[in-house]
Design a protein around this motif. Structure first.
Motif, PDB file in Angstrom:
ATOM      1  N   CYS A  85      21.298   7.154   5.964  1.00 14.66           N
ATOM      2  CA  CYS A  85      21.907   8.370   6.522  1.00 14.66           C
ATOM      3  C   CYS A  85      21.608   9.618   5.704  1.00 14.66           C
ATOM      4  CB  CYS A  85      23.411   8.188   6.666  1.00 14.66           C
ATOM      5  SG  CYS A  85      23.811   6.867   7.802  1.00 14.66           S
ATOM      6  N   SER A  86      21.090   9.446   4.479  1.00 22.09           N
ATOM      7  CA  SER A  86      20.719  10.610   3.660  1.00 22.09           C
ATOM      8  C   SER A  86      19.260  11.003   3.884  1.00 22.09           C
ATOM      9  CB  SER A  86      20.917  10.303   2.169  1.00 22.09           C
ATOM     10  OG  SER A  86      22.189   9.754   1.932  1.00 22.09           O
ATOM     11  N   GLY A  87      18.581  10.332   4.796  1.00 24.64           N
ATOM     12  CA  GLY A  87      17.130  10.501   4.953  1.00 24.64           C
ATOM     13  C   GLY A  87      16.709  11.932   5.211  1.00 24.64           C
ATOM     14  N   PHE A  88      17.472  12.653   6.029  1.00 29.12           N
ATOM     15  CA  PHE A  88      17.047  14.020   6.347  1.00 29.12           C
ATOM     16  C   PHE A  88      17.159  14.926   5.118  1.00 29.12           C
ATOM     17  CE2 PHE A  88      17.680  18.360   7.919  1.00 29.12           C
ATOM     18  CZ  PHE A  88      16.523  18.514   8.653  1.00 29.12           C
ATOM     19  N   ALA A 130      19.735   9.063  10.053  1.00 30.49           N
ATOM     20  CA  ALA A 130      18.847  10.124   9.532  1.00 30.49           C
ATOM     21  C   ALA A 130      18.669  11.280  10.516  1.00 30.49           C
ATOM     22  CB  ALA A 130      17.482   9.536   9.186  1.00 30.49           C
ATOM     23  N   ALA A 131      19.000  11.053  11.796  1.00 31.06           N
ATOM     24  CA  ALA A 131      18.845  12.125  12.792  1.00 31.06           C
ATOM     25  C   ALA A 131      20.091  12.997  12.884  1.00 31.06           C
ATOM     26  CB  ALA A 131      18.541  11.521  14.169  1.00 31.06           C
ATOM     27  N   SER A 132      21.187  12.588  12.227  1.00 36.36           N
ATOM     28  CA  SER A 132      22.466  13.219  12.556  1.00 36.36           C
ATOM     29  C   SER A 132      22.552  14.675  12.107  1.00 36.36           C
ATOM     30  CB  SER A 132      23.629  12.382  12.017  1.00 36.36           C
ATOM     31  OG  SER A 132      23.966  12.721  10.696  1.00 36.36           O
ATOM     32  N   ILE A 133      22.068  15.004  10.916  1.00 31.27           N
ATOM     33  CA  ILE A 133      22.178  16.403  10.457  1.00 31.27           C
ATOM     34  C   ILE A 133      21.275  17.334  11.275  1.00 31.27           C
ATOM     35  CG2 ILE A 133      21.706  17.955   8.515  1.00 31.27           C
ATOM     36  CD1 ILE A 133      23.090  15.940   6.698  1.00 31.27           C
ATOM     37  N   PRO A 134      19.979  16.995  11.489  1.00 36.09           N
ATOM     38  CA  PRO A 134      19.191  17.928  12.303  1.00 36.09           C
ATOM     39  C   PRO A 134      19.663  18.007  13.758  1.00 36.09           C
ATOM     40  CG  PRO A 134      17.907  15.956  11.771  1.00 36.09           C
ATOM     41  CD  PRO A 134      19.141  15.917  10.918  1.00 36.09           C
ATOM     42  N   THR A 170      25.260  18.128   3.703  1.00 37.79           N
ATOM     43  CA  THR A 170      25.542  17.052   2.753  1.00 37.79           C
ATOM     44  C   THR A 170      25.544  15.713   3.480  1.00 37.79           C
ATOM     45  OG1 THR A 170      26.961  16.344   0.925  1.00 37.79           O
ATOM     46  CG2 THR A 170      28.073  17.169   2.862  1.00 37.79           C
ATOM     47  N   ALA A 171      25.038  14.685   2.777  1.00 42.84           N
ATOM     48  CA  ALA A 171      24.917  13.374   3.426  1.00 42.84           C
ATOM     49  C   ALA A 171      25.250  12.262   2.445  1.00 42.84           C
ATOM     50  CB  ALA A 171      23.490  13.184   3.944  1.00 42.84           C
ATOM     51  N   PHE A 172      25.652  11.133   3.017  1.00 46.33           N
ATOM     52  CA  PHE A 172      25.938   9.924   2.230  1.00 46.33           C
ATOM     53  C   PHE A 172      25.568   8.732   3.091  1.00 46.33           C
ATOM     54  CE2 PHE A 172      28.668   6.409   0.961  1.00 46.33           C
ATOM     55  CZ  PHE A 172      28.516   6.413  -0.412  1.00 46.33           C
TER      56      PHE A 172
END
Ligand code: ACO
Length: 342
Positions: free
Chosen positions: A113-116, A286-290, A311-313
């Protein structure tokens, strides 16, 4: 060099058209809309049809981002994903070829989930070093292909989708500039978020072997996510010289609205600055933030020059944050995943 920054110049997204609501899930699982929505903020999620891959979503989102940036090509393709089209080879070179960028370097980046955010720092560093001018960074996932449909602990949380940004060389004062980033990891607890079987440790697990489905210790992850995202976001905001009230939009990994509100409260950020998109799409890793950025910009919730804190975790464990300003961009939405023949 000090003033050189990677600047976002385009953003695009692709959600598969099929939608599964919480009520749909409660017909096949011992769950309810009330439980899912009150615990997570999720109401529905998009899912791919059988045979549609992460690469198909990534190609459509990548094409949309290039169109948004007014570009026909890039000189590097990064694909952040946990759900590649196959274990080998990486999916990014196929996406690059389908986008007409064949020949440029292309690789997958696996930070769950931090990929982006990992991709933002990687792209920034490569642009600031002078090695690349134009980077296409895509976050794409098809978690519907790895969650156990009979496990109510995870099956209700995830969705499929992809979104992408184009980053180019610019300066710190250009709207869209990535100002500061910071990443971290803790590999002592890979068991908290895992697909335990199917890798080199257990390549072909039998019926009694480790599962090839996704597993998560939700409660433990929740506690760690709140603490780690708070510390990471605070550090990056402070490095950027921003006071909490100066952050216009807080865009965290979209796993759970309660997590994002808890982090915002600890940071002293007003609740209305928290972007919550998981209601429509679930957790798209990994798609969630963009996807959340594209959605917020399309609604007019982000305007050029806004101070945006990402921010991601996620699994690994991994985490990271980025401080950026919002560019003058028109998000482009692809209505269908790209067909493999593109
Ligand atoms: N429907 C109904 N009941 C359910 C469901 C469901 N879908 N799922 C679990 N329950 C039950 C549990 O069995 C449990 O029952 P019990 O008390 O009888 O044992 C009860 O509901 C409470 O479960 P909790 O785990 O306490 O629920 P919680 O409030 O912690 O919410 C959730 C669970 C949503 C998973 C939350 O813990 C969470 O969001 N965790 C973090 C997720 C996250 O941040 N992920 C980011 C990384 S993901 C990645 O990297 C790919």
């Amino acid at each position: 060099m000090d003033d050189v920054r990677a600047v976002v110049t385009g953003i695009g997204s692709c959600l598969p058209p099929d939608v599964v609501s919480n009520d749909d899930l409660s017909k096949v699982l011992d769950t309810s809309h009330e439980w899912i929505h009150s615990r997570t903020g999720i109401a529905r999620r998009h899912v791919v049809k059988p045979g549609v891959s992460t690469g198909d979503l990534a190609t459509a989102a990548g094409a949309a981002a290039l169109e948004s940036a007014g570009r026909r090509a890039c000189d590097l393709v990064l694909l952040a994903t946990t759900t590649p089209d196959q274990p080998c080879p990486a999916t990014a070179p196929q996406v690059a070829a389908r986008l007409g960028c064949a020949g440029v370097p292309a690789f997958d980046l696996a930070a769950v989930c931090s990929g982006f955010v990992y991709g933002i720092e990687t792209a920034s560093a490569l642009i600031r070093s002078g090695l690349y001018e134009t980077v296409l960074l895509i976050g794409a996932e098809t978690y519907s292909t790895i969650v156990d449909p009979t496990d109510r602990n995870t099956a209700v949380l995830f969705g499929d989708g992809a979104a992408a940004v184009v980053l180019e060389r610019g300066s710190a004062t250009t709207p869209g500039a990535v100002l500061h980033t910071r990443l971290g990891s803790d590999g002592t607890r890979p068991d908290l978020i895992t697909v335990p079987g199917g890798g080199s440790r257990a390549p072909r697990p039998g019926p009694d072997g480790p599962s090839t489905y996704f597993r998560m210790e939700g409660k433990e992850v929740y506690t760690r996510a709140v603490a780690t995202m708070t510390a990471s976001a605070r550090e990056v905001a402070e490095t950027a010289g921003w006071r909490p009230e100066e952050v216009d939009a807080f865009v965290g990994h979209q796993a759970n609205a309660r997590i994002l509100r808890a982090v915002a409260k600890r940071l002293g950020l007003p609740r209305e600055r928290v972007v919550c998109h998981m209601g429509e799409v679930g957790n798209t890793a990994a798609a969630s933030i963009p996807l959340a950025l594209s959605w917020a910009a399309s609604r007019g919730d982000l305007t050029a020059g806004d101070r945006v804190l990402l921010t991601a975790f996620g699994g690994g464990l991994t985490w990271g944050s980025a401080a950026m300003t919002w560019p003058q961009v028109r998000p482009v939405t692809a209505l269908e995943p790209a067909s493999p023949a593109l």
